[in-house]
Write an enzyme that holds these catalytic residues in place. Structure first.
Site, PDB file in Angstrom:
ATOM      1  N   HIS A 307       0.847  -1.200   0.000  1.00 61.07           N
ATOM      2  CA  HIS A 307       0.000   0.000   0.000  1.00 61.07           C
ATOM      3  C   HIS A 307       0.870   1.232   0.000  1.00 61.07           C
ATOM      4  CE1 HIS A 307      -3.177   2.791   1.124  1.00 61.07           C
ATOM      5  NE2 HIS A 307      -3.999   1.871   0.660  1.00 61.07           N
ATOM      6  N   ASP A 365      -7.942  -5.633   0.090  1.00 57.74           N
ATOM      7  CA  ASP A 365      -8.391  -6.492  -0.998  1.00 57.74           C
ATOM      8  C   ASP A 365      -7.960  -7.943  -0.844  1.00 57.74           C
ATOM      9  OD1 ASP A 365      -9.676  -4.467  -2.486  1.00 57.74           O
ATOM     10  OD2 ASP A 365      -7.724  -3.698  -3.094  1.00 57.74           O
TER      11      ASP A 365
HETATM   12  N1  CMC Z   1       4.202  -7.541  -4.717  1.00 61.27           N
HETATM   13  C1  CMC Z   1       5.540  -7.493  -4.905  1.00 61.27           C
HETATM   14  N2  CMC Z   1       6.279  -6.377  -4.776  1.00 61.27           N
HETATM   15  C2  CMC Z   1       5.633  -5.255  -4.451  1.00 61.27           C
HETATM   16  C3  CMC Z   1       4.244  -5.223  -4.240  1.00 61.27           C
HETATM   17  C4  CMC Z   1       3.514  -6.428  -4.381  1.00 61.27           C
HETATM   18  N3  CMC Z   1       2.190  -6.453  -4.194  1.00 61.27           N
HETATM   19  N4  CMC Z   1       3.857  -3.965  -3.933  1.00 61.27           N
HETATM   20  C5  CMC Z   1       4.982  -3.217  -3.955  1.00 61.27           C
HETATM   21  N5  CMC Z   1       6.053  -4.006  -4.257  1.00 61.27           N
HETATM   22  C6  CMC Z   1       7.447  -3.562  -4.331  1.00 61.27           C
HETATM   23  C7  CMC Z   1       7.694  -2.779  -5.604  1.00 61.27           C
HETATM   24  O1  CMC Z   1       8.130  -3.614  -6.656  1.00 61.27           O
HETATM   25  C8  CMC Z   1       8.747  -1.795  -5.159  1.00 61.27           C
HETATM   26  O2  CMC Z   1       9.973  -2.458  -5.152  1.00 61.27           O
HETATM   27  P1  CMC Z   1      11.351  -1.653  -5.500  1.00 61.27           P
HETATM   28  O3  CMC Z   1      11.481  -0.593  -4.443  1.00 61.27           O
HETATM   29  O4  CMC Z   1      12.396  -2.705  -5.424  1.00 61.27           O
HETATM   30  O5  CMC Z   1      11.145  -1.079  -6.869  1.00 61.27           O
HETATM   31  C9  CMC Z   1       8.379  -1.493  -3.710  1.00 61.27           C
HETATM   32  O6  CMC Z   1       7.652  -2.644  -3.257  1.00 61.27           O
HETATM   33  C10 CMC Z   1       7.513  -0.253  -3.550  1.00 61.27           C
HETATM   34  O7  CMC Z   1       6.382  -0.395  -4.393  1.00 61.27           O
HETATM   35  P2  CMC Z   1       5.758   0.754  -5.268  1.00 61.27           P
HETATM   36  O8  CMC Z   1       5.075   0.168  -6.454  1.00 61.27           O
HETATM   37  O9  CMC Z   1       6.798   1.798  -5.538  1.00 61.27           O
HETATM   38  O10 CMC Z   1       4.721   1.346  -4.237  1.00 61.27           O
HETATM   39  P3  CMC Z   1       3.465   2.227  -4.571  1.00 61.27           P
HETATM   40  O11 CMC Z   1       3.162   2.951  -3.322  1.00 61.27           O
HETATM   41  O12 CMC Z   1       3.702   3.040  -5.794  1.00 61.27           O
HETATM   42  O13 CMC Z   1       2.319   1.165  -4.925  1.00 61.27           O
HETATM   43  C11 CMC Z   1       0.546  -0.390  -4.690  1.00 61.27           C
HETATM   44  C12 CMC Z   1       1.361   0.738  -4.027  1.00 61.27           C
HETATM   45  C13 CMC Z   1      -0.667  -0.692  -3.834  1.00 61.27           C
HETATM   46  C14 CMC Z   1       0.046   0.060  -6.073  1.00 61.27           C
HETATM   47  C15 CMC Z   1       1.452  -1.646  -4.821  1.00 61.27           C
HETATM   48  O14 CMC Z   1       1.843  -2.089  -3.542  1.00 61.27           O
HETATM   49  C16 CMC Z   1       0.765  -2.765  -5.590  1.00 61.27           C
HETATM   50  O15 CMC Z   1       0.809  -2.798  -6.827  1.00 61.27           O
HETATM   51  N6  CMC Z   1       0.079  -3.744  -4.855  1.00 61.27           N
HETATM   52  C17 CMC Z   1      -0.676  -4.779  -5.520  1.00 61.27           C
HETATM   53  C18 CMC Z   1      -2.042  -4.219  -5.948  1.00 61.27           C
HETATM   54  C19 CMC Z   1      -2.977  -4.005  -4.769  1.00 61.27           C
HETATM   55  O16 CMC Z   1      -3.143  -4.861  -3.912  1.00 61.27           O
HETATM   56  N7  CMC Z   1      -3.663  -2.849  -4.779  1.00 61.27           N
HETATM   57  C20 CMC Z   1      -4.661  -2.502  -3.764  1.00 61.27           C
HETATM   58  C21 CMC Z   1      -4.241  -1.359  -2.882  1.00 61.27           C
HETATM   59  S1  CMC Z   1      -5.292  -1.160  -1.438  1.00 61.27           S
HETATM   60  C22 CMC Z   1      -6.879  -0.845  -2.017  1.00 61.27           C
HETATM   61  C23 CMC Z   1      -7.003   0.283  -2.966  1.00 61.27           C
HETATM   62  O17 CMC Z   1      -6.224   1.218  -3.019  1.00 61.27           O
HETATM   63  O18 CMC Z   1      -7.951   0.249  -3.732  1.00 61.27           O
END
Ligand code: CMC
Length: 430
Positions: A307, A365
């Site tokens: 998140h 989720d």
């Molecule tokens: N699985 C594997 N690695 C992950 C994941 C994951 N679910 N989420 C983040 N990471 C890694 C990402 O690759 C990055 O690694 P690095 O620093 O080595 O590049 C690091 O963690 C930080 O991630 P980010 O993508 O820069 O973080 P963000 O804040 O931009 O993204 C997120 C947040 C929710 C989009 C992301 O965690 C994600 O894609 N999660 C899976 C989708 C999900 O469950 N979404 C629902 C969110 S909660 C409900 C809502 O908002 O609707």
């Protein structure tokens, strides 16, 4: 919000004093509104990781501690002791209602559950295999063509009517998107039922049979609505605020929010998560998927994990996990393979260095899809249910923005890296 101190910004030989504010909770905020006019520079923050786009009194998240408050009340208390319509009132008006206020609000919402009859024909224009979210984006946007008397955003009364209409009609809109998608007749709302029970009936009743809503499932449904009601300035809420900042009508703004919610990084993650659990299939395949999630060259991510704001367990996920256990037990499903895979996946991910170092925890989720599937919903309905629940959050934030005298059209700047001025070249000379 109190003025605290100032921050000094030095750009070359120039020094600029920027005001700072101490919010009621959360980190201090540097006010950069005069930065461009006084220093001629922009700030750069793609993804808004350090930018407060507005001030708000509705919802507060402490991502480090895993705390979510609506108007100061913790989400776990609301999920346990309150119910969705009471939370709607709280989000919209700022305080928990008294008994008579709640009764009035419930009857107001209940009396707006029907859709304009001509909207039936609007549904019929969609292909049967359309995703229910595609139908919802279209139908909610089309409400501005059906409810002209509540589109004038300058009129507080019209704003109020639009708010109530959307909260009241969203279950009907979502249930009908589902009914249309599966080729069954639309079921009209029944005003003697609660908000959640009415939604279940509109989804699962058929004219050929009597349908009695299971009160335990209605309570679980209501809790899912409550857990999704608002989440401060997330992507879809910010979309609603940005759309509304231009003066667009409320139905168009909420349709924009639904479109933004649909993506798998946001509300679409519940569908993607259940599909992932299905794909994993059994606990012995978990290590393979964890390895894929950790592999930088593989686009696969653990859906329902991570998140932007929570660097601790999402408090909604805790309640959702407990609810999943309760609902499955009540339904007599004691060996749901997806729940087993989810629990083991959570356990293995949480004990893996990659996830602990990046502070990735299950989010709302992760367990919601398991409950919804056990209740009988197909995966395509998971995100529409999120959208119907979040409508009150979008509306409350929309209202707050319109009532804020400081609000202006949203207009981000950019760091331009394209070509600079050059002369047009005729096609024969290229
Ligand atoms: N699985 C594997 N690695 C992950 C994941 C994951 N679910 N989420 C983040 N990471 C890694 C990402 O690759 C990055 O690694 P690095 O620093 O080595 O590049 C690091 O963690 C930080 O991630 P980010 O993508 O820069 O973080 P963000 O804040 O931009 O993204 C997120 C947040 C929710 C989009 C992301 O965690 C994600 O894609 N999660 C899976 C989708 C999900 O469950 N979404 C629902 C969110 S909660 C409900 C809502 O908002 O609707």
């Amino acid at each position: 919000m109190t003025d605290r101190t100032t921050a000094t910004l030095r750009i070359g030989s120039k020094e600029l004093e920027l005001p700072m504010f101490s919010p009621a909770a959360g980190p201090d905020v540097i006010d950069i509104r005069k930065l461009y006019s006084e220093a001629g520079v922009f700030t750069y923050d793609p993804g808004y990781t350090s930018t407060a786009s507005c001030d708000s009194t509705i919802t507060f998240i402490d991502g480090e501690e895993g705390i979510l408050l609506h108007r100061g009340y913790p989400i776990d208390q609301l999920a346990e002791k309150s119910h969705y319509l009471e939370v709607c009132y709280l989000l919209l008006y700022g305080e928990l209602p008294t008994g008579p206020q709640l009764e009035d609000f419930q009857s107001l919402v209940t009396n707006h559950t029907m859709l304009h009859e001509q909207m039936l024909y609007f549904y019929r224009g969609f292909r049967r295999d359309a995703h229910p979210m595609a139908i919802m984006v279209g139908v909610v946007g089309a409400m501005s063509a059906f409810y002209h008397d509540s589109t004038d955003i300058r009129d507080p009364w019209q704003r109020e009517v639009a708010s109530i209409r959307m909260i009241a009609k969203m279950p009907t809109i979502a249930a009908w998107a589902y009914k249309y998608h599966i080729g069954q007749p639309f079921v009209y709302p029944c005003n003697s039922l609660t908000y959640a029970a009415n939604f279940l009936r509109m989804c699962f009743a058929v004219p050929a049979d009597d349908y009695v809503v299971n009160p335990i499932l209605a309570r679980a449904m209501d809790r899912i609505f409550t857990l999704h009601a608002d989440h401060e300035q997330n992507a879809s809420t910010s979309t609603v605020r940005l759309a509304s900042s231009s003066g667009a009508n409320p139905f168009a703004c909420i349709a924009a929010g639904i479109a933004s919610l649909w993506g798998p990084a946001h509300g679409g993650a519940n569908q993607a998560c259940l599909e992932m659990l299905e794909q994993i299939g059994s606990t012995d395949r978990i290590p393979e998927f964890i390895d894929r999630a950790k592999d930088r060259d593989d686009p696969f991510r653990l859906m329902g994990f991570g998140h932007r704001v929570y660097k601790n367990v999402d408090p909604r996920a805790k309640v959702m996990k407990q609810s999943a256990d309760e609902v499955l037990e009540l339904l007599g499903i004691d060996d749901n393979p997806k729940l087993q895979v989810a629990k083991e996946l959570e356990r293995q991910a949480l004990s893996d260095k990659y996830f602990s170092e990046k502070r990735l925890f299950p989010n709302v989720d992760f367990y919601s899809g398991i409950i919804l599937e056990a209740m009988g919903f197909p995966t395509s309905m998971f995100t529409p249910i999120f959208a119907l629940s979040r409508t009150v959050g979008w509306i409350s934030q929309w209202k707050e923005q319109l009532e804020d005298p400081k609000h202006r059209i949203g207009r981000p700047r950019q760091l331009y890296e394209g070509e600079t001025l050059r002369d047009y070249v005729n096609v024969e000379d290229r």
